[in-house]
Design a protein around this motif. Structure first.
Motif, PDB file in Angstrom:
ATOM      1  N   TRP A  34       0.857  -1.179   0.000  1.00  0.00           N
ATOM      2  CA  TRP A  34       0.000   0.000   0.000  1.00  0.00           C
ATOM      3  C   TRP A  34       0.903   1.242   0.000  1.00  0.00           C
ATOM      4  O   TRP A  34       1.892   1.308   0.742  1.00  0.00           O
ATOM      5  N   TYR A  35       0.510   2.203  -0.845  1.00  0.00           N
ATOM      6  CA  TYR A  35       1.188   3.491  -0.905  1.00  0.00           C
ATOM      7  C   TYR A  35       0.131   4.587  -0.816  1.00  0.00           C
ATOM      8  O   TYR A  35      -1.044   4.375  -1.116  1.00  0.00           O
ATOM      9  N   ARG A  36       0.579   5.784  -0.449  1.00  0.00           N
ATOM     10  CA  ARG A  36      -0.307   6.932  -0.408  1.00  0.00           C
ATOM     11  C   ARG A  36       0.296   8.028  -1.292  1.00  0.00           C
ATOM     12  O   ARG A  36       1.510   8.289  -1.202  1.00  0.00           O
ATOM     13  N   GLN A  37      -0.551   8.640  -2.093  1.00  0.00           N
ATOM     14  CA  GLN A  37      -0.099   9.719  -2.970  1.00  0.00           C
ATOM     15  C   GLN A  37      -0.869  10.979  -2.606  1.00  0.00           C
ATOM     16  O   GLN A  37      -2.081  11.065  -2.771  1.00  0.00           O
ATOM     17  N   SER A  38      -0.141  11.972  -2.110  1.00  0.00           N
ATOM     18  CA  SER A  38      -0.767  13.228  -1.734  1.00  0.00           C
ATOM     19  C   SER A  38       0.037  14.378  -2.309  1.00  0.00           C
ATOM     20  O   SER A  38       1.224  14.227  -2.628  1.00  0.00           O
ATOM     21  N   LEU A  39      -0.618  15.546  -2.420  1.00  0.00           N
ATOM     22  CA  LEU A  39       0.029  16.684  -3.056  1.00  0.00           C
ATOM     23  C   LEU A  39       1.276  17.107  -2.304  1.00  0.00           C
ATOM     24  O   LEU A  39       2.302  17.407  -2.882  1.00  0.00           O
ATOM     25  N   GLY A  40       1.200  17.105  -1.016  1.00  0.00           N
ATOM     26  CA  GLY A  40       2.324  17.618  -0.253  1.00  0.00           C
ATOM     27  C   GLY A  40       3.473  16.641  -0.095  1.00  0.00           C
ATOM     28  O   GLY A  40       4.637  17.031  -0.073  1.00  0.00           O
ATOM     29  N   GLY A  42       3.910  13.572  -1.978  1.00  0.00           N
ATOM     30  CA  GLY A  42       4.229  12.681  -3.091  1.00  0.00           C
ATOM     31  C   GLY A  42       3.773  11.267  -2.790  1.00  0.00           C
ATOM     32  O   GLY A  42       2.780  11.049  -2.093  1.00  0.00           O
ATOM     33  N   LEU A  43       4.501  10.282  -3.299  1.00  0.00           N
ATOM     34  CA  LEU A  43       4.158   8.873  -3.123  1.00  0.00           C
ATOM     35  C   LEU A  43       4.926   8.307  -1.939  1.00  0.00           C
ATOM     36  O   LEU A  43       6.153   8.315  -1.921  1.00  0.00           O
ATOM     37  N   GLU A  44       4.185   7.788  -0.967  1.00  0.00           N
ATOM     38  CA  GLU A  44       4.820   7.259   0.231  1.00  0.00           C
ATOM     39  C   GLU A  44       4.416   5.818   0.467  1.00  0.00           C
ATOM     40  O   GLU A  44       3.233   5.479   0.363  1.00  0.00           O
ATOM     41  N   PHE A  45       5.360   5.007   0.852  1.00  0.00           N
ATOM     42  CA  PHE A  45       5.108   3.627   1.237  1.00  0.00           C
ATOM     43  C   PHE A  45       4.352   3.590   2.565  1.00  0.00           C
ATOM     44  O   PHE A  45       4.660   4.358   3.491  1.00  0.00           O
ATOM     45  N   LEU A  46       3.378   2.702   2.661  1.00  0.00           N
ATOM     46  CA  LEU A  46       2.639   2.544   3.912  1.00  0.00           C
ATOM     47  C   LEU A  46       2.916   1.203   4.570  1.00  0.00           C
ATOM     48  O   LEU A  46       3.349   1.144   5.718  1.00  0.00           O
ATOM     49  N   ILE A  47       2.655   0.101   3.838  1.00  0.00           N
ATOM     50  CA  ILE A  47       2.752  -1.231   4.438  1.00  0.00           C
ATOM     51  C   ILE A  47       2.991  -2.265   3.348  1.00  0.00           C
ATOM     52  O   ILE A  47       2.600  -2.067   2.202  1.00  0.00           O
ATOM     53  N   VAL A  89      -4.748   9.898  -2.493  1.00  0.00           N
ATOM     54  CA  VAL A  89      -5.044   8.707  -3.292  1.00  0.00           C
ATOM     55  C   VAL A  89      -4.256   7.547  -2.690  1.00  0.00           C
ATOM     56  O   VAL A  89      -3.037   7.651  -2.504  1.00  0.00           O
ATOM     57  N   TYR A  90      -4.955   6.488  -2.380  1.00  0.00           N
ATOM     58  CA  TYR A  90      -4.325   5.314  -1.787  1.00  0.00           C
ATOM     59  C   TYR A  90      -4.154   4.254  -2.879  1.00  0.00           C
ATOM     60  O   TYR A  90      -5.134   3.797  -3.472  1.00  0.00           O
TER      61      TYR A  90
ATOM     62  N   THR B 103      10.885   3.714  -2.833  1.00  0.00           N
ATOM     63  CA  THR B 103      10.994   5.127  -2.485  1.00  0.00           C
ATOM     64  C   THR B 103      10.887   5.904  -3.784  1.00  0.00           C
ATOM     65  O   THR B 103      11.663   5.648  -4.720  1.00  0.00           O
ATOM     66  N   PHE B 104       9.951   6.815  -3.852  1.00  0.00           N
ATOM     67  CA  PHE B 104       9.681   7.541  -5.083  1.00  0.00           C
ATOM     68  C   PHE B 104      10.260   8.956  -5.044  1.00  0.00           C
ATOM     69  O   PHE B 104      10.324   9.590  -3.981  1.00  0.00           O
ATOM     70  N   GLY B 105      10.625   9.443  -6.217  1.00  0.00           N
ATOM     71  CA  GLY B 105      10.876  10.863  -6.373  1.00  0.00           C
ATOM     72  C   GLY B 105       9.542  11.595  -6.406  1.00  0.00           C
ATOM     73  O   GLY B 105       8.470  10.983  -6.428  1.00  0.00           O
ATOM     74  N   LYS B 106       9.613  12.923  -6.419  1.00  0.00           N
ATOM     75  CA  LYS B 106       8.399  13.741  -6.373  1.00  0.00           C
ATOM     76  C   LYS B 106       7.664  13.778  -7.714  1.00  0.00           C
ATOM     77  O   LYS B 106       6.542  14.281  -7.781  1.00  0.00           O
ATOM     78  N   GLY B 107       8.321  13.300  -8.756  1.00  0.00           N
ATOM     79  CA  GLY B 107       7.674  13.261 -10.056  1.00  0.00           C
ATOM     80  C   GLY B 107       8.047  14.436 -10.940  1.00  0.00           C
ATOM     81  O   GLY B 107       8.368  15.526 -10.450  1.00  0.00           O
ATOM     82  N   THR B 108       8.003  14.198 -12.252  1.00  0.00           N
ATOM     83  CA  THR B 108       8.189  15.246 -13.253  1.00  0.00           C
ATOM     84  C   THR B 108       6.983  15.221 -14.177  1.00  0.00           C
ATOM     85  O   THR B 108       6.673  14.181 -14.769  1.00  0.00           O
ATOM     86  N   LEU B 109       6.314  16.350 -14.259  1.00  0.00           N
ATOM     87  CA  LEU B 109       5.155  16.467 -15.144  1.00  0.00           C
ATOM     88  C   LEU B 109       5.630  16.858 -16.531  1.00  0.00           C
ATOM     89  O   LEU B 109       6.321  17.862 -16.696  1.00  0.00           O
ATOM     90  N   LEU B 110       5.288  16.053 -17.505  1.00  0.00           N
ATOM     91  CA  LEU B 110       5.697  16.314 -18.889  1.00  0.00           C
ATOM     92  C   LEU B 110       4.525  16.854 -19.686  1.00  0.00           C
ATOM     93  O   LEU B 110       3.466  16.226 -19.759  1.00  0.00           O
ATOM     94  N   THR B 111       4.730  18.029 -20.271  1.00  0.00           N
ATOM     95  CA  THR B 111       3.761  18.605 -21.203  1.00  0.00           C
ATOM     96  C   THR B 111       4.356  18.526 -22.596  1.00  0.00           C
ATOM     97  O   THR B 111       5.540  18.833 -22.787  1.00  0.00           O
ATOM     98  N   VAL B 112       3.551  18.128 -23.565  1.00  0.00           N
ATOM     99  CA  VAL B 112       4.004  18.020 -24.947  1.00  0.00           C
ATOM    100  C   VAL B 112       3.217  19.008 -25.799  1.00  0.00           C
ATOM    101  O   VAL B 112       1.989  18.932 -25.879  1.00  0.00           O
TER     102      VAL B 112
END
Lengths: 113, 114
Positions: A34-40, A42-47, A89-90, B103-112
């Motif tokens: 499970w991950y959580r995606q929020s504006l502040g 980003g994508l975070e691991f949960l469990i 978003v989960y 572990t994710f980066g914050k993302g890059t939004l691509l506009t074309v």
């Protein structure tokens, strides 16, 4: 075959209520995340669940969050006494084993009013 | 702490132009590396992955990425961008071993642009 499915796709709830989010992994996949995606944040691991092993709960943000996986398949993420900061978003993902890529579901968008 | 950095929040390119999205990682050892794409309202789709071996990896949709240990980088490239490539791109890493969480980066939004 079917991919990872999640339900509901959208959930609106009031602050203080409990919610349950469901994930159906790809059949035969032993690993579930499970991950959580929020504006502040980003994508975070949960469990993380792997087979019958004890889950890795290190990403759960508070004790209001819990998850279980029944029969090594379906998983439910429960958030008790929801707060506005839980709005996100989960995402659920599964893989055939921990070495393989994770396949993601479409997510559940949770809005806490 | 382990981290993944995508320095560019938003990139705009013209259709047909080449593309490079940057990703840097900070891990104790070389992690497993991934690029995912997310279209609006959709889940994440894996474009490509690097575990070991050849440092240039090919993925789906004409994308490739190059692992550079000396620069702790794993940049994503495409020679000619299509309008349908407009999406958000995420670089991710995991330690492997007994720890497979991404572990994710914050993302890059691509506009074309057409």
């Amino acid at each position: 075959g079917a991919g990872v499915s999640q339900s509901p796709s959208n959930k609106v709830t009031e602050k203080g209520k409990d919610v349950e989010l469901r994930c159906d992994p790809i059949s035969g996949h032993t690993a579930l995340y499970w991950y959580r995606q929020s504006l502040g944040q980003g994508l975070e691991f949960l469990i993380y669940f792997q087979g019958n092993s004890a889950p890795d709960k290190s990403g759960l943000p508070s004790d209001r969050f819990s998850a279980e996986r029944t029969g090594g398949s379906v998983s439910t993420l429960t958030i008790q006494r929801t707060q506005q900061e839980d709005s996100a978003v989960y995402l659920c993902a599964s893989s055939s084993n921990p070495y393989n890529e994770q396949f993601f579901g479409p997510g559940t968008r949770l809005t806490v009013l | 702490a382990q981290s993944v950095t995508q320095p560019d929040i938003h990139i705009t390119v013209s259709e047909g132009a080449s593309l490079e999205l940057r990703c840097n990682y900070s891990y104790g050892a070389t992690p497993y590396l991934f690029w995912y794409v997310q279209s609006p309202g959709q889940g994440l789709q894996l474009l490509l992955k690097y575990f070991s071996g050849d440092t240039l990896v090919q993925g789906i949709k004409g994308f490739e990425a190059e692992f550079k240990r000396s620069q702790s980088s794993f940049n994503l490239r495409k020679p000619s961008v299509h309008w349908s490539d407009a999406a958000e791109y995420f670089c991710a890493a995991s330690s492997g071993g007994s720890n497979y969480k991404l572990t994710f980066g914050k993302g890059t939004l691509l506009t074309v642009n057409p």
